[in-house]
Design a protein around this motif. Structure first.
Motif, short mmCIF file in Angstrom:
data_model
loop_
_atom_site.label_atom_id
_atom_site.label_comp_id
_atom_site.label_asym_id
_atom_site.label_seq_id
_atom_site.Cartn_x
_atom_site.Cartn_y
_atom_site.Cartn_z
N GLY A 27 1.70 12.13 15.15
CA GLY A 27 2.99 12.74 15.47
C GLY A 27 4.02 12.62 14.37
N ASP A 28 3.79 11.74 13.38
CA ASP A 28 4.74 11.58 12.28
C ASP A 28 4.65 12.76 11.31
OD1 ASP A 28 5.49 9.19 13.34
OD2 ASP A 28 4.57 7.93 11.79
N ALA A 29 5.80 13.17 10.80
CA ALA A 29 5.84 14.18 9.75
C ALA A 29 5.58 13.50 8.40
CB ALA A 29 7.18 14.88 9.74
N VAL A 30 4.81 14.15 7.54
CA VAL A 30 4.49 13.59 6.22
C VAL A 30 4.79 14.63 5.15
CG1 VAL A 30 2.76 11.95 7.02
CG2 VAL A 30 2.07 14.28 6.48
N LYS A 31 5.09 14.13 3.94
CA LYS A 31 5.37 14.97 2.79
C LYS A 31 4.30 14.77 1.73
CE LYS A 31 9.34 16.69 4.21
NZ LYS A 31 9.51 18.15 4.46
N VAL A 32 4.18 15.74 0.84
CA VAL A 32 3.22 15.65 -0.25
C VAL A 32 3.44 14.36 -1.04
CG1 VAL A 32 2.52 16.66 -2.45
CG2 VAL A 32 2.90 18.13 -0.48
N ASN A 33 2.35 13.64 -1.30
CA ASN A 33 2.34 12.40 -2.08
C ASN A 33 3.02 11.23 -1.39
OD1 ASN A 33 0.83 13.51 -4.14
ND2 ASN A 33 2.61 14.07 -5.37
N GLN A 34 3.30 11.35 -0.10
CA GLN A 34 3.82 10.21 0.67
C GLN A 34 2.70 9.20 0.90
OE1 GLN A 34 5.80 11.24 4.35
NE2 GLN A 34 5.34 9.25 5.26
N ILE A 35 2.99 7.92 0.68
CA ILE A 35 2.00 6.87 0.93
C ILE A 35 1.78 6.77 2.44
CG2 ILE A 35 1.45 4.43 0.71
CD1 ILE A 35 1.43 5.97 -1.93
N VAL A 36 0.52 6.91 2.86
CA VAL A 36 0.23 6.88 4.29
C VAL A 36 -0.64 5.70 4.70
CG1 VAL A 36 0.49 9.38 4.57
CG2 VAL A 36 -1.77 8.43 4.00
N VAL A 37 -1.37 5.09 3.75
CA VAL A 37 -2.28 4.02 4.14
C VAL A 37 -2.53 3.09 2.96
CG1 VAL A 37 -4.36 5.33 3.50
CG2 VAL A 37 -4.53 3.53 5.25
N GLU A 38 -2.78 1.82 3.27
CA GLU A 38 -3.23 0.84 2.28
C GLU A 38 -4.68 0.52 2.57
OE1 GLU A 38 -0.82 -2.63 2.25
OE2 GLU A 38 1.06 -1.54 1.99
N ILE A 39 -5.51 0.55 1.53
CA ILE A 39 -6.92 0.19 1.68
C ILE A 39 -7.24 -0.98 0.77
CG2 ILE A 39 -7.57 2.56 2.28
CD1 ILE A 39 -8.74 2.80 -0.57
N GLU A 40 -8.22 -1.76 1.17
CA GLU A 40 -8.69 -2.86 0.33
C GLU A 40 -10.10 -2.53 -0.13
OE1 GLU A 40 -9.40 -7.69 0.22
OE2 GLU A 40 -8.89 -6.72 2.10
N THR A 41 -10.25 -2.37 -1.43
CA THR A 41 -11.56 -2.14 -2.01
C THR A 41 -12.16 -3.49 -2.38
OG1 THR A 41 -10.83 -2.04 -4.32
CG2 THR A 41 -10.60 -0.03 -3.00
N ALA A 42 -13.30 -3.43 -3.04
CA ALA A 42 -13.91 -4.67 -3.47
C ALA A 42 -13.15 -5.32 -4.60
CB ALA A 42 -15.36 -4.41 -3.93
N LYS A 43 -12.06 -4.67 -5.06
CA LYS A 43 -11.32 -5.23 -6.18
C LYS A 43 -9.83 -5.40 -5.93
CE LYS A 43 -14.41 -4.03 -9.96
NZ LYS A 43 -14.50 -3.49 -11.33
N SER A 44 -9.25 -4.56 -5.11
CA SER A 44 -7.79 -4.65 -4.99
C SER A 44 -7.29 -3.89 -3.77
CB SER A 44 -7.12 -4.08 -6.25
OG SER A 44 -7.37 -2.69 -6.33
N ILE A 45 -5.99 -4.06 -3.51
CA ILE A 45 -5.29 -3.27 -2.51
C ILE A 45 -4.78 -1.99 -3.18
CG2 ILE A 45 -3.27 -3.15 -1.02
CD1 ILE A 45 -5.24 -4.97 0.16
N VAL A 46 -5.05 -0.84 -2.57
CA VAL A 46 -4.65 0.44 -3.15
C VAL A 46 -3.88 1.23 -2.10
CG1 VAL A 46 -5.44 2.61 -4.17
CG2 VAL A 46 -6.66 0.48 -4.65
N GLU A 47 -2.76 1.84 -2.50
CA GLU A 47 -1.98 2.71 -1.63
C GLU A 47 -2.41 4.15 -1.86
OE1 GLU A 47 1.95 1.72 -2.87
OE2 GLU A 47 2.20 0.19 -1.32
N LEU A 48 -2.69 4.87 -0.78
CA LEU A 48 -3.15 6.25 -0.90
C LEU A 48 -2.07 7.22 -0.43
CD1 LEU A 48 -6.84 6.09 0.40
CD2 LEU A 48 -6.00 5.94 -1.95
N PRO A 49 -1.79 8.27 -1.24
CA PRO A 49 -0.84 9.30 -0.84
C PRO A 49 -1.55 10.43 -0.11
CG PRO A 49 -1.43 9.61 -3.12
CD PRO A 49 -2.20 8.39 -2.65
N ILE A 50 -0.82 11.18 0.70
CA ILE A 50 -1.37 12.35 1.38
C ILE A 50 -1.08 13.56 0.51
CG2 ILE A 50 0.67 12.93 2.74
CD1 ILE A 50 -2.93 12.89 4.08
N PRO A 51 -2.01 14.49 0.36
CA PRO A 51 -1.78 15.63 -0.55
C PRO A 51 -1.12 16.84 0.09
CG PRO A 51 -4.07 15.59 0.13
CD PRO A 51 -3.42 14.40 0.77
#
Length: 448
Positions: A27-51
């Motif tokens: 239900g949230d409105a999002v904009k291009v390149n807005q950070i929507v989620v943090e993921i943890e890979t085998a190396k680091s925490i990464v913030e992902l933007p929505i396109p």
């Protein structure tokens, strides 16, 4: 138009990541390149933007879930006619899932940074639907008629297993969740492979895996993320490269005096100056004198690759485990710039924001075990490198100076090296020269 954003490869050939925290909800409105989620890979925490611009329709993966690269993690309703499928995202957007023109019958695997998934980066069972030498593409859900109800992918397949779309109506998904059934482990018997209630009830009759016995007073911590990657890398290094470790105890009183003096200089007032700075400078100078110390054993090519640049790694302990970010081409930096980058590297690591690209391509590593109050250790070489230096604590000790007993600042260095590349003489000469420059920092000027 509904679009699904797929988990991209954020670099270094990673094959999966854990959803740490969502910044949005349905239900949230999002904009291009807005950070929507943090993921943890085998190396680091990464913030992902929505396109895309739009409204979040659904979160397709829960916090704490481990998700394969290429699997949809969020659905967004975007403006536009449904016939505009394939329309490029808004200008300036980063859309990992639409890189180039995909082949008509095969989805491209999402790549955000780097060159895609490297075969063998993670140990997984051989896939049956694709050659073992290449990663299998994600499989798109089969088309479903509107009358069949809302269906979407759900569940996490066993690592290494062939992944297919999981189709189930919302009431069936709820039933599976209530009964603790992983939809990804079921074979649907409904139309187009849809999972039905009967499939769920049948699964409850199957033997469940035995859970590990939990004794009172025990705590179990899942082995994942950085800790899992570090463990695999250290085991590989320890049992692949023949390690040799040499030790050198030395008087570093002059180095400690130099650190104090540097802190008073106007050019260094805005940067952190520590003994590690001069240790790093000594290592960089010695690497220029002995290039073989800064090399890699290329087993497939049966070659030794000498790097005429130094990407200096600094081992950093973080709440998530050990990470080794590196300073690119550190040998080309001035002392002030080296101090600045060492400070930024440490701050980023402590904040858990070190990115995969910052941990790739290292050529030599320093581990500062002295900050933990220990004298030294026998460090394991970072994979892909040929040597690592441990810097122990600096403490007051009795020392003989010009035939007289005196109290001096003393530390112990430990150099571990790959004996396939570096023999005892070369390792000893390198360690001796690092020690000489820390005993008398003016030596660095003569050798730089």
């Amino acid at each position: 138009m509904r679009r699904e954003f797929k988990l991209p490869d954020v670099g270094e050939g990673l094959t999966e990541a854990e959803i740490v925290r969502w910044h949005v909800k349905a239900g949230d409105a999002v904009k291009v390149n807005q950070i929507v989620v943090e993921i943890e890979t085998a190396k680091s925490i990464v913030e992902l933007p929505i396109p895309w611009d739009g409204v979040v329709a659904d979160l397709l993966a829960e916090e704490g879930a481990t998700v394969d690269v290429g699997r949809p993690i969020i659905a967004v309703d975007t403006p536009g006619d449904p016939s505009e499928v394939g329309t490029p995202p808004a200008e300036g957007a980063v859309e990992p899932g639409l890189e180039g023109s995909p082949a008509p019958k095969e989805e491209r695997q999402a790549v955000l940074v780097g060159y895609g998934v490297k075969t063998g980066a993670t140990k997984r069972r051989t896939r049956t639907s694709a050659p073992a030498a290449a990663p299998a593409p994600a499989v798109a859900p089969s088309p479903v008629a509107p009358s069949s109800g809302a269906l979407r992918s759900s569940g996490t397949a066993e690592p290494g297993a062939t992944r297919t779309a999981v189709l189930a109506k919302p009431p069936v998904r709820k039933l599976a969740k209530d009964l603790g059934i992983d939809l990804a482990t079921l074979q649907g018997t409904g139309p187009q492979g849809t999972i039905t209630r009967d499939d769920i009830h049948a699964a409850t009759q199957q033997p469940r895996p035995t859970q590990p016995t939990r004794q009172q007073g025990e705590e179990r911590i899942p082995i994942k993320g950085v800790r899992k990657m570090t463990a695999q890398a250290m085991v590989t290094s320890a049992f692949t490269a023949p390690h040799v470790t040499e030790f050198l105890q030395l008087d570093v009183t002059a180095t400690m005096d130099a650190v104090k003096h540097l802190r008073t200089l106007p050019d260094f007032r805005d940067v952190k100056v520590s003994p590690l700075l001069l240790v790093a400078k000594a290592v960089l100078t010695a690497a220029g004198r002995y290039p073989m110390i800064n090399s890699t054993w290329d087993d497939p090519a049966q070659e030794i690759v000498i790097k005429h640049y130094v990407n200096l790694g600094i081992a950093a302990a973080t709440p998530r485990g050990l990470v080794v970010p590196n300073i690119k081409q550190a040998d080309a930096l001035s002392l002030k710039d080296l101090a600045k980058q060492l400070g930024e590297l440490a701050d980023t690591a402590r904040a858990g924001k070190t990115q995969p690209a910052e941990m790739s391509g290292g050529t030599f590593t320093i581990t500062n075990v002295g900050v933990f109050g220990v004298d030294t250790g026998t460090p394991i070489i970072n994979p892909g490198e040929s040597a690592i230096l441990a810097f122990g604590q600096v403490k007051d000790m009795p020392w003989v100076v010009d035939g007289q007993l005196a109290v001096r600042k003393v530390t112990t260095l430990a150099l571990s090296f790959d004996h396939r590349i570096i023999d005892g003489e070369l390792g000893s000469l390198f360690l001796r020269d690092v020690g000489a420059m820390l005993h008398d920092p003016l030596t660095m000027l003569a050798w730089s």
